[in-house]
Design a protein around this motif. Structure first.
Motif, short mmCIF file in Angstrom:
data_model
loop_
_atom_site.label_atom_id
_atom_site.label_comp_id
_atom_site.label_asym_id
_atom_site.label_seq_id
_atom_site.Cartn_x
_atom_site.Cartn_y
_atom_site.Cartn_z
N LYS A 1 9.94 -2.35 5.01
CA LYS A 1 11.53 -2.78 4.98
C LYS A 1 12.06 -2.11 3.64
N THR A 2 11.30 -1.52 2.60
CA THR A 2 11.62 -1.13 1.25
C THR A 2 12.09 0.39 1.72
N ARG A 3 12.65 1.19 0.80
CA ARG A 3 13.04 2.75 1.00
C ARG A 3 11.99 3.22 -0.28
N LYS A 4 11.12 2.83 -0.73
CA LYS A 4 10.30 3.66 -1.55
C LYS A 4 9.17 4.51 -0.88
N PRO A 5 8.95 5.48 -1.54
CA PRO A 5 7.75 6.20 -0.93
C PRO A 5 6.43 5.48 -1.06
N ILE A 6 5.48 5.47 0.08
CA ILE A 6 4.32 4.68 -0.12
C ILE A 6 3.05 5.92 0.21
N LEU A 7 2.46 5.60 -0.71
CA LEU A 7 0.89 6.30 -0.74
C LEU A 7 -0.29 5.50 0.12
N LEU A 8 -0.33 6.05 1.42
CA LEU A 8 -1.18 5.13 1.94
C LEU A 8 -2.54 5.88 2.26
N LYS A 9 -3.49 5.05 1.40
CA LYS A 9 -4.85 5.66 1.53
C LYS A 9 -5.56 5.19 2.89
N ARG A 10 -6.52 6.11 3.02
CA ARG A 10 -7.48 5.75 4.35
C ARG A 10 -8.37 4.60 4.10
N GLY A 11 -8.43 3.73 4.89
CA GLY A 11 -9.40 2.74 4.87
C GLY A 11 -10.71 3.12 4.60
N LEU A 12 -11.88 2.12 3.84
CA LEU A 12 -12.94 2.73 3.65
C LEU A 12 -13.90 2.92 5.14
N ALA A 13 -13.53 2.41 6.32
CA ALA A 13 -14.22 2.93 7.52
C ALA A 13 -13.22 2.90 8.64
N ASN A 14 -12.20 3.72 8.48
CA ASN A 14 -11.00 3.67 9.46
C ASN A 14 -11.28 5.07 10.13
N THR A 15 -10.81 5.01 11.45
CA THR A 15 -10.53 6.38 12.01
C THR A 15 -9.20 6.78 11.70
N PHE B 1 7.94 -4.05 -8.75
CA PHE B 1 7.53 -2.61 -8.47
C PHE B 1 9.03 -1.83 -8.35
N GLU B 2 9.80 -2.70 -8.77
CA GLU B 2 11.43 -2.17 -8.60
C GLU B 2 11.58 -0.45 -8.84
N ASP B 3 10.95 -0.28 -10.45
CA ASP B 3 11.06 1.06 -10.85
C ASP B 3 9.92 1.75 -10.86
N VAL B 4 8.83 1.44 -9.88
CA VAL B 4 7.86 2.24 -9.40
C VAL B 4 8.27 3.20 -8.57
N ASP B 5 7.86 4.57 -8.74
CA ASP B 5 8.41 5.42 -7.99
C ASP B 5 7.61 5.80 -6.60
N VAL B 6 6.04 5.71 -6.69
CA VAL B 6 5.65 5.49 -5.39
C VAL B 6 4.46 4.41 -5.27
N ILE B 7 4.75 3.66 -4.32
CA ILE B 7 3.85 2.17 -4.14
C ILE B 7 2.43 2.78 -3.51
N GLN B 8 1.52 2.55 -4.01
CA GLN B 8 0.12 2.96 -3.24
C GLN B 8 -0.25 1.63 -2.66
N VAL B 9 -0.86 1.86 -1.52
CA VAL B 9 -1.58 1.05 -0.52
C VAL B 9 -3.00 1.58 -0.60
N GLY B 10 -3.89 0.97 -1.22
CA GLY B 10 -5.32 1.22 -1.72
C GLY B 10 -6.19 0.93 -0.22
N ALA B 11 -7.00 1.64 -0.19
CA ALA B 11 -8.15 1.72 0.83
C ALA B 11 -8.37 0.24 1.51
#
Ligand code: PEP
Ligand code: MN
Length: 338
Positions: A198-212, A174-184
């Protein structure tokens, strides 16, 4: 944090409780009223186990007055965080459109869609190379080959790419990926979150399927506590009892998050609804509720898509939607990057 003690609590029990709290590095302030005794805790209470306190014989109720997340908390960081992805900013008055297929299927498919959505106004390209599928027999994504195709599309179009990571061992890819997505499905994969922190990449953090919302912010906190402050939250619908839509888009999460955190918040109307015809109304509603961007699935041939065809817009439908979004954006004084 405020602990209300039971009326029949004994001095010795109270002293033991206060000694224990002090040993955690917190100060205690005892207020003895006529009808109740209240203990105020001052300091960093994020390490205090509320469940444990509640289980003690002398404790009646425990109330948190400060949220357990610190880095993500707007109280400690009043200004909006701006996440800059190669000059494309998320947060503040900025509005970004991320579009592309659910999954990378071929070079031709990705390039065709990328060029079309860019022309319509998308600023970032999405596409899954590693796909989290409910069935192990369903298409799992092109994996490393898919990432290569995305990187090629990035080079061809100049669009930064957003793609999902499922296994921390894949991070070098993922070195050249601009935004790393963390899926639901991985929102609470805490080891993954810590490593991404620990990385300095922008992270797209999706909301979990049943999370507050609080659990979601605690996941953001996992990333931020390791030093990576570049987190974009993405509301993508939650599980409810309603079967007419794939999930239920929780639009109230947007204004709540705007109060609670300084992080940018975007919306995924595709996974939230599961139906292409609901993507436009839900996108407009998300903009109205204050979203900082949208991530939308677009496919050049939805009936033959290898994943999520039913919720994918055709490029011409996406184009039409962007025009309607601009009207809504002017109402909420957001500026879409063009
Ligand atoms: C996706 O964006 O392709 C995806 C799998 O989303 P989610 O994790 O929200 O289901
Ligand atoms: Mn999808």
């Amino acid at each position: 944090m405020i602990i209300t003690l039971k009326n029949d609590s004994e001095e010795k029990q109270l002293k033991n409780l206060m000694d224990w709290i002090n040993s955690l590095g917190l100060q205690t302030h005892l207020v003895k009223g006529e009808n109740s005794t209240v203990l105020g805790l001052v300091g960093d209470t994020s390490r205090v186990d509320i469940g444990l306190l509640n289980s003690l014989d002398i404790v009646d109720t425990v109330t948190r007055i400060q949220e357990p997340y610190k880095n993500a908390n707007r109280k400690l960081h009043p200004d909006d965080t701006i996440v800059d992805v190669s000059g494309h900013c998320f947060g503040g008055i900025n509005f970004q459109l991320i579009a592309g297929p659910c999954s990378v299927e071929s070079e031709e498919q990705v390039l065709t869609i990328a060029r079309a959505v860019k022309k319509s106004g998308a600023t970032l390209l999405r596409g899954g190379a590693f796909k989290p599928r409910t069935s192990p027999y369903a298409f799992q994504g092109l994996r490393d080959k898919g990432l290569e195709i995305l990187l090629h599309a990035k080079k061809e179009t100049g669009m930064p790419i957003v793609t999902e990571i499922m296994n921390i061992n894949h991070l070098p890819l993922f070195e050249d990926v601009d935004v790393i997505q963390v899926g639901a499905r991985n929102m609470q994969n805490f080891e993954l979150l810590k490593e991404l922190g620990k990385t300095r990449k922008p992270i797209l953090l999706k909301r979990g399927l049943a999370n507050t919302i609080e659990e979601w912010l605690m996941s953001a906190e996992y990333i931020m506590s390791e030093g990576n402050t570049q987190v974009i939250l993405c509301e993508r619908g939650i599980r409810t009892f309603e079967p007419y839509t794939r999930n239920t888009l929780d639009l109230s999460a947007i204004p709540i998050l705007k109060e609670k955190t300084h992080l940018p918040v975007i919306v995924d109307p595709s996974h939230a609804s599961g139906l292409a015809r609901l993507v436009a109304p839900m996108s407009l509603a998300a903009v109205g509720a204050g979203a900082d961007g949208l991530i939308i699935e677009v496919h050049n041939d939805p009936p033959h898509a290898l994943c999520d065809g039913a919720q994918s817009l055709r490029p011409e439908q996406f184009d039409e939607l962007v025009k309607r979004l601009d009207v809504m954006l002017s109402v909420v004084s957001k500026v879409r990057e063009k």
